[in-house]
Design an enzyme around this catalytic site. Structure first.
Site, PDB file in Angstrom:
ATOM      1  N   LYS A  54       1.043  -0.728  -0.054  1.00 45.50           N
ATOM      2  CA  LYS A  54      -0.116  -0.009  -0.308  1.00 45.50           C
ATOM      3  C   LYS A  54       1.325   0.973  -0.268  1.00 45.50           C
ATOM      4  O   LYS A  54       0.376   1.987  -0.726  1.00 45.50           O
ATOM      5  CB  LYS A  54      -1.073   0.025   1.334  1.00 45.50           C
ATOM      6  CG  LYS A  54      -2.038  -0.434   0.988  1.00 45.50           C
ATOM      7  CD  LYS A  54      -2.554  -0.751   2.495  1.00 45.50           C
ATOM      8  CE  LYS A  54      -3.731  -1.681   2.305  1.00 45.50           C
ATOM      9  NZ  LYS A  54      -4.226  -2.448   3.682  1.00 45.50           N
ATOM     10  N   GLN A  98      -4.993  -1.185   9.747  1.00 48.14           N
ATOM     11  CA  GLN A  98      -5.194  -2.705   9.265  1.00 48.14           C
ATOM     12  C   GLN A  98      -5.274  -3.749  10.058  1.00 48.14           C
ATOM     13  O   GLN A  98      -5.291  -3.754  11.917  1.00 48.14           O
ATOM     14  CB  GLN A  98      -3.658  -2.833   8.776  1.00 48.14           C
ATOM     15  CG  GLN A  98      -3.598  -4.242   8.155  1.00 48.14           C
ATOM     16  CD  GLN A  98      -3.702  -4.440   6.457  1.00 48.14           C
ATOM     17  OE1 GLN A  98      -3.580  -3.527   6.042  1.00 48.14           O
ATOM     18  NE2 GLN A  98      -4.272  -5.826   6.385  1.00 48.14           N
ATOM     19  N   ASP A 121     -10.965   2.947   3.895  1.00 46.52           N
ATOM     20  CA  ASP A 121     -11.839   1.725   3.749  1.00 46.52           C
ATOM     21  C   ASP A 121     -13.348   1.739   4.065  1.00 46.52           C
ATOM     22  O   ASP A 121     -13.812   0.428   3.284  1.00 46.52           O
ATOM     23  CB  ASP A 121     -11.415   1.496   5.310  1.00 46.52           C
ATOM     24  CG  ASP A 121     -10.243   0.110   5.186  1.00 46.52           C
ATOM     25  OD1 ASP A 121      -9.985  -0.422   3.467  1.00 46.52           O
ATOM     26  OD2 ASP A 121      -9.319  -0.704   6.028  1.00 46.52           O
TER      27      ASP A 121
END
Ligand code: NDP
Length: 293
Positions: A54, A98, A121
């Site tokens: 990422k 995460q 997200d």
């Protein structure tokens, strides 16, 4: 019949290029770069690889990447304090924690601490609610990648029968909402569903997100259907470790009209959509027109 292979890897590369072009434009306009902050708690090797990827792709798109590695002994309060600090930081447009988090931390509490505007997200309840009610939401990256691939492959999805296998908050449920928004007739299948095969057999679009290697067999699939395989399962086969999806690709490819491979299908789209969401968040923060990506 042999299905068209939907090349998510190539599509994701072209989406990242488009994001990079738009990033250049907004950076010229504002003198600022969009920024994505990723928090990784603990030392899970798979998560570390994912976070490194990422960061690399964020920088390649011309954005700032901020990475915060926290020990797995961090308390929920300390983690939330870090999130709140990033909420206030004007150089950060997207915040991603995460998952999964260690057992002693309540994931929902951490997600709810993220500002909905920086929730790239799309897991915050405000964004979930906006998605379900057809408002301008941050859409979770994996289902967003799936719907982009489906629209690129099939064009108008209106009136098609769509079956989503799996009802998780991060894939199955938002996927069903996105398909409904495209005027599909949507059925969600889960572990308590009866006659799964018969339901799948009626699908023009089948999205598999269950986490069971090759569970969807060729005789579950309608001829010509579009198959999106979200599953990522590591298996041992012939003495080798390999990744396979939730769909029995080698046999389903002879029945379906189009299918995503694993790897190289949905997976690469997820990070590309994360970068897209970070750019969108930057545009909203600076009152700029949102690019149609
Ligand atoms: P979850 O484990 O959170 O959810 C799995 C879902 O599948 C649940 O709703 C469960 O039903 C359902 N299910 C499990 N077993 C069966 C069964 N035998 N029959 C029917 N339904 C079943 O998984 P995720 O949604 O997080 O992920 C799904 C897969 O997608 C995984 O392989 C994961 O690795 C992959 N993934 C890939 C991503 C990518 O970027 N490509 C991103 C995220 C996930 P119930 O609710 O009843 O328990």
């Amino acid at each position: 019949m042999t299905a068209k292979i939907i090349d998510g890897k190539a599509f994701a590369a072209s989406l990242r290029e488009k994001v990079a072009t738009e990033v250049k434009k907004v950076t010229t306009t504002t003198g600022k770069k969009p920024g994505l902050a990723v928090i990784l708690v603990g030392e899970d090797p798979a998560s570390e690889v994912y976070v490194r990827n990422k960061g690399k792709q964020t920088v390649e798109c011309g954005m700032e990447s901020f990475e915060f590695k926290m020990p797995d002994t961090i308390s929920e309060t300390e983690l939330i304090t870090k999130v709140e600090e990033l909420n206030q930081d004007p150089t950060v447009n997207g915040i991603l924690v995460q998952l999964p988090l260690p057992k002693h931390i309540n994931e929902n509490a951490v997600i709810e601490a993220i500002s909905p505007d920086k929730d790239v997200d799309g897991f915050h309840v405000i964004n979930t609610g906006r998605l379900v009610t057809g408002q301008n939401a941050m859409v979770p990256c994996t289902p967003l990648g799936c719907i982009i691939l489906l629209k690129d492959t099939l064009g108008d999805l209106s009136g098609l029968n769509a079956v989503v296998l799996g009802r998780s908050n991060i894939v199955g449920k938002p996927m069903a909402s996105l398909l409904l928004a495209e005027n599909c007739t949507v059925t969600t299948v889960h572990s308590k569903t009866r006659n799964i095969e018969d339901i799948c057999k009626r699908a023009d679009i089948l999205v598999a997100a269950i986490g069971h290697p090759r569970m969807v067999k060729a005789d579950w699939v309608k001829e010509g259907a579009a198959i999106i395989d979200v599953g990522i399962n590591r298996i041992e086969e012939n003495g080798k470790s390999r990744l396979v999806g939730d769909v029995d690709f080698d046999n389903v490819v002879n029945i379906a009209g189009a299918i995503t491979p694993v790897p190289g299908g949905v997976g690469p789209m997820t990070i590309a959509c994360l970068l897209r969401n970070t750019l969108i968040s930057f545009c909203r923060a600076h009152n700029l027109d949102e690019p149609a990506l």
